[in-house]
Motif scaffolding. Sequence first.
Motif, mmCIF file in Angstrom:
data_model
loop_
_atom_site.group_PDB
_atom_site.id
_atom_site.type_symbol
_atom_site.label_atom_id
_atom_site.label_comp_id
_atom_site.label_asym_id
_atom_site.label_seq_id
_atom_site.Cartn_x
_atom_site.Cartn_y
_atom_site.Cartn_z
ATOM 1 N N GLY A 110 106.756 7.564 -91.221
ATOM 2 C CA GLY A 110 105.788 7.196 -92.189
ATOM 3 C C GLY A 110 106.339 5.795 -92.289
ATOM 4 O O GLY A 110 107.177 5.045 -91.828
ATOM 5 N N PRO A 111 105.401 5.073 -93.173
ATOM 6 C CA PRO A 111 105.476 3.469 -93.347
ATOM 7 C C PRO A 111 106.408 3.103 -94.461
ATOM 8 O O PRO A 111 106.979 4.090 -95.386
ATOM 9 C CB PRO A 111 104.176 3.258 -93.799
ATOM 10 C CG PRO A 111 103.772 4.367 -94.606
ATOM 11 C CD PRO A 111 104.103 5.617 -93.838
ATOM 12 N N PRO A 112 107.027 1.955 -94.367
ATOM 13 C CA PRO A 112 107.982 1.676 -95.625
ATOM 14 C C PRO A 112 106.963 1.512 -96.836
ATOM 15 O O PRO A 112 105.793 1.525 -96.819
ATOM 16 C CB PRO A 112 108.345 0.207 -95.378
ATOM 17 C CG PRO A 112 107.649 -0.119 -94.233
ATOM 18 C CD PRO A 112 107.043 0.780 -93.534
ATOM 19 N N VAL A 113 107.605 1.749 -98.146
ATOM 20 C CA VAL A 113 106.919 1.770 -99.451
ATOM 21 C C VAL A 113 105.762 0.845 -99.512
ATOM 22 O O VAL A 113 104.900 0.714 -100.116
ATOM 23 C CB VAL A 113 107.868 1.958 -100.513
ATOM 24 C CG1 VAL A 113 107.065 1.835 -101.758
ATOM 25 C CG2 VAL A 113 108.819 3.173 -100.339
ATOM 26 N N THR A 114 105.838 -0.555 -98.947
ATOM 27 C CA THR A 114 105.334 -1.721 -99.390
ATOM 28 C C THR A 114 103.962 -1.592 -98.655
ATOM 29 O O THR A 114 103.297 -2.599 -98.652
ATOM 30 C CB THR A 114 106.163 -2.804 -98.868
ATOM 31 O OG1 THR A 114 106.514 -2.763 -97.675
ATOM 32 C CG2 THR A 114 107.370 -3.079 -100.044
ATOM 33 N N THR A 115 103.866 -0.860 -97.662
ATOM 34 C CA THR A 115 102.437 -0.922 -96.742
ATOM 35 C C THR A 115 101.641 0.038 -97.244
ATOM 36 O O THR A 115 101.822 1.058 -97.851
ATOM 37 C CB THR A 115 103.078 -0.514 -95.241
ATOM 38 O OG1 THR A 115 103.545 0.779 -95.064
ATOM 39 C CG2 THR A 115 103.919 -1.645 -94.761
ATOM 40 N N GLY A 116 100.486 -0.185 -96.720
ATOM 41 C CA GLY A 116 99.422 0.765 -97.002
ATOM 42 C C GLY A 116 99.138 1.658 -95.908
ATOM 43 O O GLY A 116 100.031 1.846 -95.030
ATOM 44 N N LEU A 117 97.965 2.324 -95.878
ATOM 45 C CA LEU A 117 97.536 3.374 -94.782
ATOM 46 C C LEU A 117 97.155 2.714 -93.342
ATOM 47 O O LEU A 117 96.420 1.403 -93.437
ATOM 48 C CB LEU A 117 96.376 4.133 -95.428
ATOM 49 C CG LEU A 117 96.612 5.100 -96.381
ATOM 50 C CD1 LEU A 117 95.407 5.606 -96.877
ATOM 51 C CD2 LEU A 117 97.672 6.073 -95.967
ATOM 52 N N PRO A 118 97.909 2.850 -92.276
ATOM 53 C CA PRO A 118 97.332 2.336 -91.248
ATOM 54 C C PRO A 118 96.030 2.418 -90.810
ATOM 55 O O PRO A 118 95.405 3.596 -90.539
ATOM 56 C CB PRO A 118 98.338 2.833 -90.284
ATOM 57 C CG PRO A 118 99.445 3.568 -90.930
ATOM 58 C CD PRO A 118 98.836 3.880 -92.352
ATOM 59 N N LEU A 121 94.820 4.767 -87.754
ATOM 60 C CA LEU A 121 94.826 6.076 -87.750
ATOM 61 C C LEU A 121 93.678 6.830 -88.416
ATOM 62 O O LEU A 121 93.408 7.952 -88.235
ATOM 63 C CB LEU A 121 96.170 6.628 -88.278
ATOM 64 C CG LEU A 121 97.295 6.147 -87.645
ATOM 65 C CD1 LEU A 121 98.635 6.661 -88.438
ATOM 66 C CD2 LEU A 121 97.567 6.701 -86.515
ATOM 67 N N LEU A 122 93.221 6.084 -89.559
ATOM 68 C CA LEU A 122 92.118 6.367 -90.261
ATOM 69 C C LEU A 122 90.754 6.537 -89.618
ATOM 70 O O LEU A 122 89.938 7.474 -90.073
ATOM 71 C CB LEU A 122 91.891 5.746 -91.667
ATOM 72 C CG LEU A 122 93.152 5.873 -92.421
ATOM 73 C CD1 LEU A 122 93.027 4.985 -94.085
ATOM 74 C CD2 LEU A 122 93.527 7.372 -92.963
ATOM 75 N N ARG A 123 90.639 5.570 -88.796
ATOM 76 C CA ARG A 123 89.204 5.421 -88.461
ATOM 77 C C ARG A 123 88.942 6.729 -87.386
ATOM 78 O O ARG A 123 87.692 7.221 -87.222
ATOM 79 C CB ARG A 123 89.159 4.235 -87.530
ATOM 80 C CG ARG A 123 88.783 2.907 -88.363
ATOM 81 C CD ARG A 123 88.411 1.990 -87.586
ATOM 82 N NE ARG A 123 89.268 1.211 -86.454
ATOM 83 C CZ ARG A 123 90.238 0.285 -86.800
ATOM 84 N NH1 ARG A 123 90.305 -0.036 -88.143
ATOM 85 N NH2 ARG A 123 90.964 0.023 -85.894
ATOM 86 N N GLY A 124 89.749 7.180 -86.223
ATOM 87 C CA GLY A 124 89.794 8.348 -85.673
ATOM 88 C C GLY A 124 88.670 8.208 -84.796
ATOM 89 O O GLY A 124 88.023 9.203 -84.357
ATOM 90 N N GLU A 125 88.517 7.098 -83.948
ATOM 91 C CA GLU A 125 87.503 6.927 -83.150
ATOM 92 C C GLU A 125 87.864 7.807 -81.628
ATOM 93 O O GLU A 125 89.097 7.527 -81.325
ATOM 94 C CB GLU A 125 87.050 5.544 -82.845
ATOM 95 C CG GLU A 125 86.495 4.609 -84.063
ATOM 96 C CD GLU A 125 86.500 3.551 -84.230
ATOM 97 O OE1 GLU A 125 85.363 2.777 -83.974
ATOM 98 O OE2 GLU A 125 87.422 2.765 -83.580
ATOM 99 N N ASP A 126 86.968 8.218 -81.020
ATOM 100 C CA ASP A 126 87.378 8.844 -79.620
ATOM 101 C C ASP A 126 87.501 7.900 -78.505
ATOM 102 O O ASP A 126 87.076 6.700 -78.629
ATOM 103 C CB ASP A 126 86.457 9.859 -79.355
ATOM 104 C CG ASP A 126 86.487 11.059 -80.249
ATOM 105 O OD1 ASP A 126 87.706 11.341 -80.745
ATOM 106 O OD2 ASP A 126 85.528 11.782 -79.867
#
Length: 241
Positions: A110-118, A121-126
Motif C-alpha cells: 500500500g501507499p504511504p499515508v500522505t498519498t491518495g488512491l493510485p 488502479l481505479l480506472r481498470g481499463e483492459d
Amino acid sequence: MSSPPELRLLGHFQLEWQAEPVELCRNGQRLLAFVALRRHVSRTVLAGTLWPEVTEEHARGSLRTTLWKLPRGEQPLIRCSGDSLVTADALHVDVHAFTETALDVVQRCGPPVTTGLPQGLLRGEDLLPGWDEEWVRLERERLRQLRLHALDALAEALVREGRPALALEAAWESVRTEPLRESAHRAAVSAHLAEGNLNEAVRHYRSYQRLLREELGVEPSPRFTRMLARHGWRSPGVTPD
C-alpha cells in the motif's frame, strides 16, 4: 524540447508523438504493441507470433516491411539489437507505468499515508480491448490479476492506516472486477469493521454468501467468517480465533 512519444495500450491503442496522434496500419499497431509489451524480443519470435500462418521467410519479409513503415523522428520507435528488436528508451508505454504502480503497491502493501488512491488502479481499463490474439489475451489476464492483487493490498493497507472510506473504494473496484473473489470482499468487510459498522459488515458478508451459494454452491471460507466472529457476530459452528 520535444515531447517523447507515448503509447497507450490500456483502453485502446493510441500512439502520440509531439503531442499529436499518429496513425499506424494494423500490422504496425500489432508490431509496436508486441515489442512494447516485451521491451526486447527476437525477430524470429516476433515474426512467428504476428504472422504464424506463413513461411518463416514470408513472415520475416512482412516484419521488415512493417518496420520500414513505422514513423521515424529523432530516433526510431523500435531499434535493432543484434537479432532482436527493442523499443526506444524515450517511448513511454502506459502498461509499464501501470505495472510499476501496481507492483509498488503489492510490494509495499500500500501507499504511504500522505498519498491518495493510485488512479491507474481505479480506472481498470483492459489491455487492447477487441484484440483477440493469444499473446494479447495472456498479457491481458496477467494485468487483470496484478490489478486485483494490488487493489486488495491497497485496501488492506488503507484499513491499517485508518482510512476506511478509501479502503472501501479500493475494495469495491476489486469486487466489480471479479465479484466472486473472496479477498476483495474480506477487504470491504474489514473497512466496515474498522469504522465500527458491524451491521454493514454482516450485510456485505451475507450478500457475498448468497452469491457464492447461487454461483458455486459453496460457503465463504472459515477465515472470512471468523473476521466477523471476532467482533461479536456469531455464525453456527464458527468461533473467534
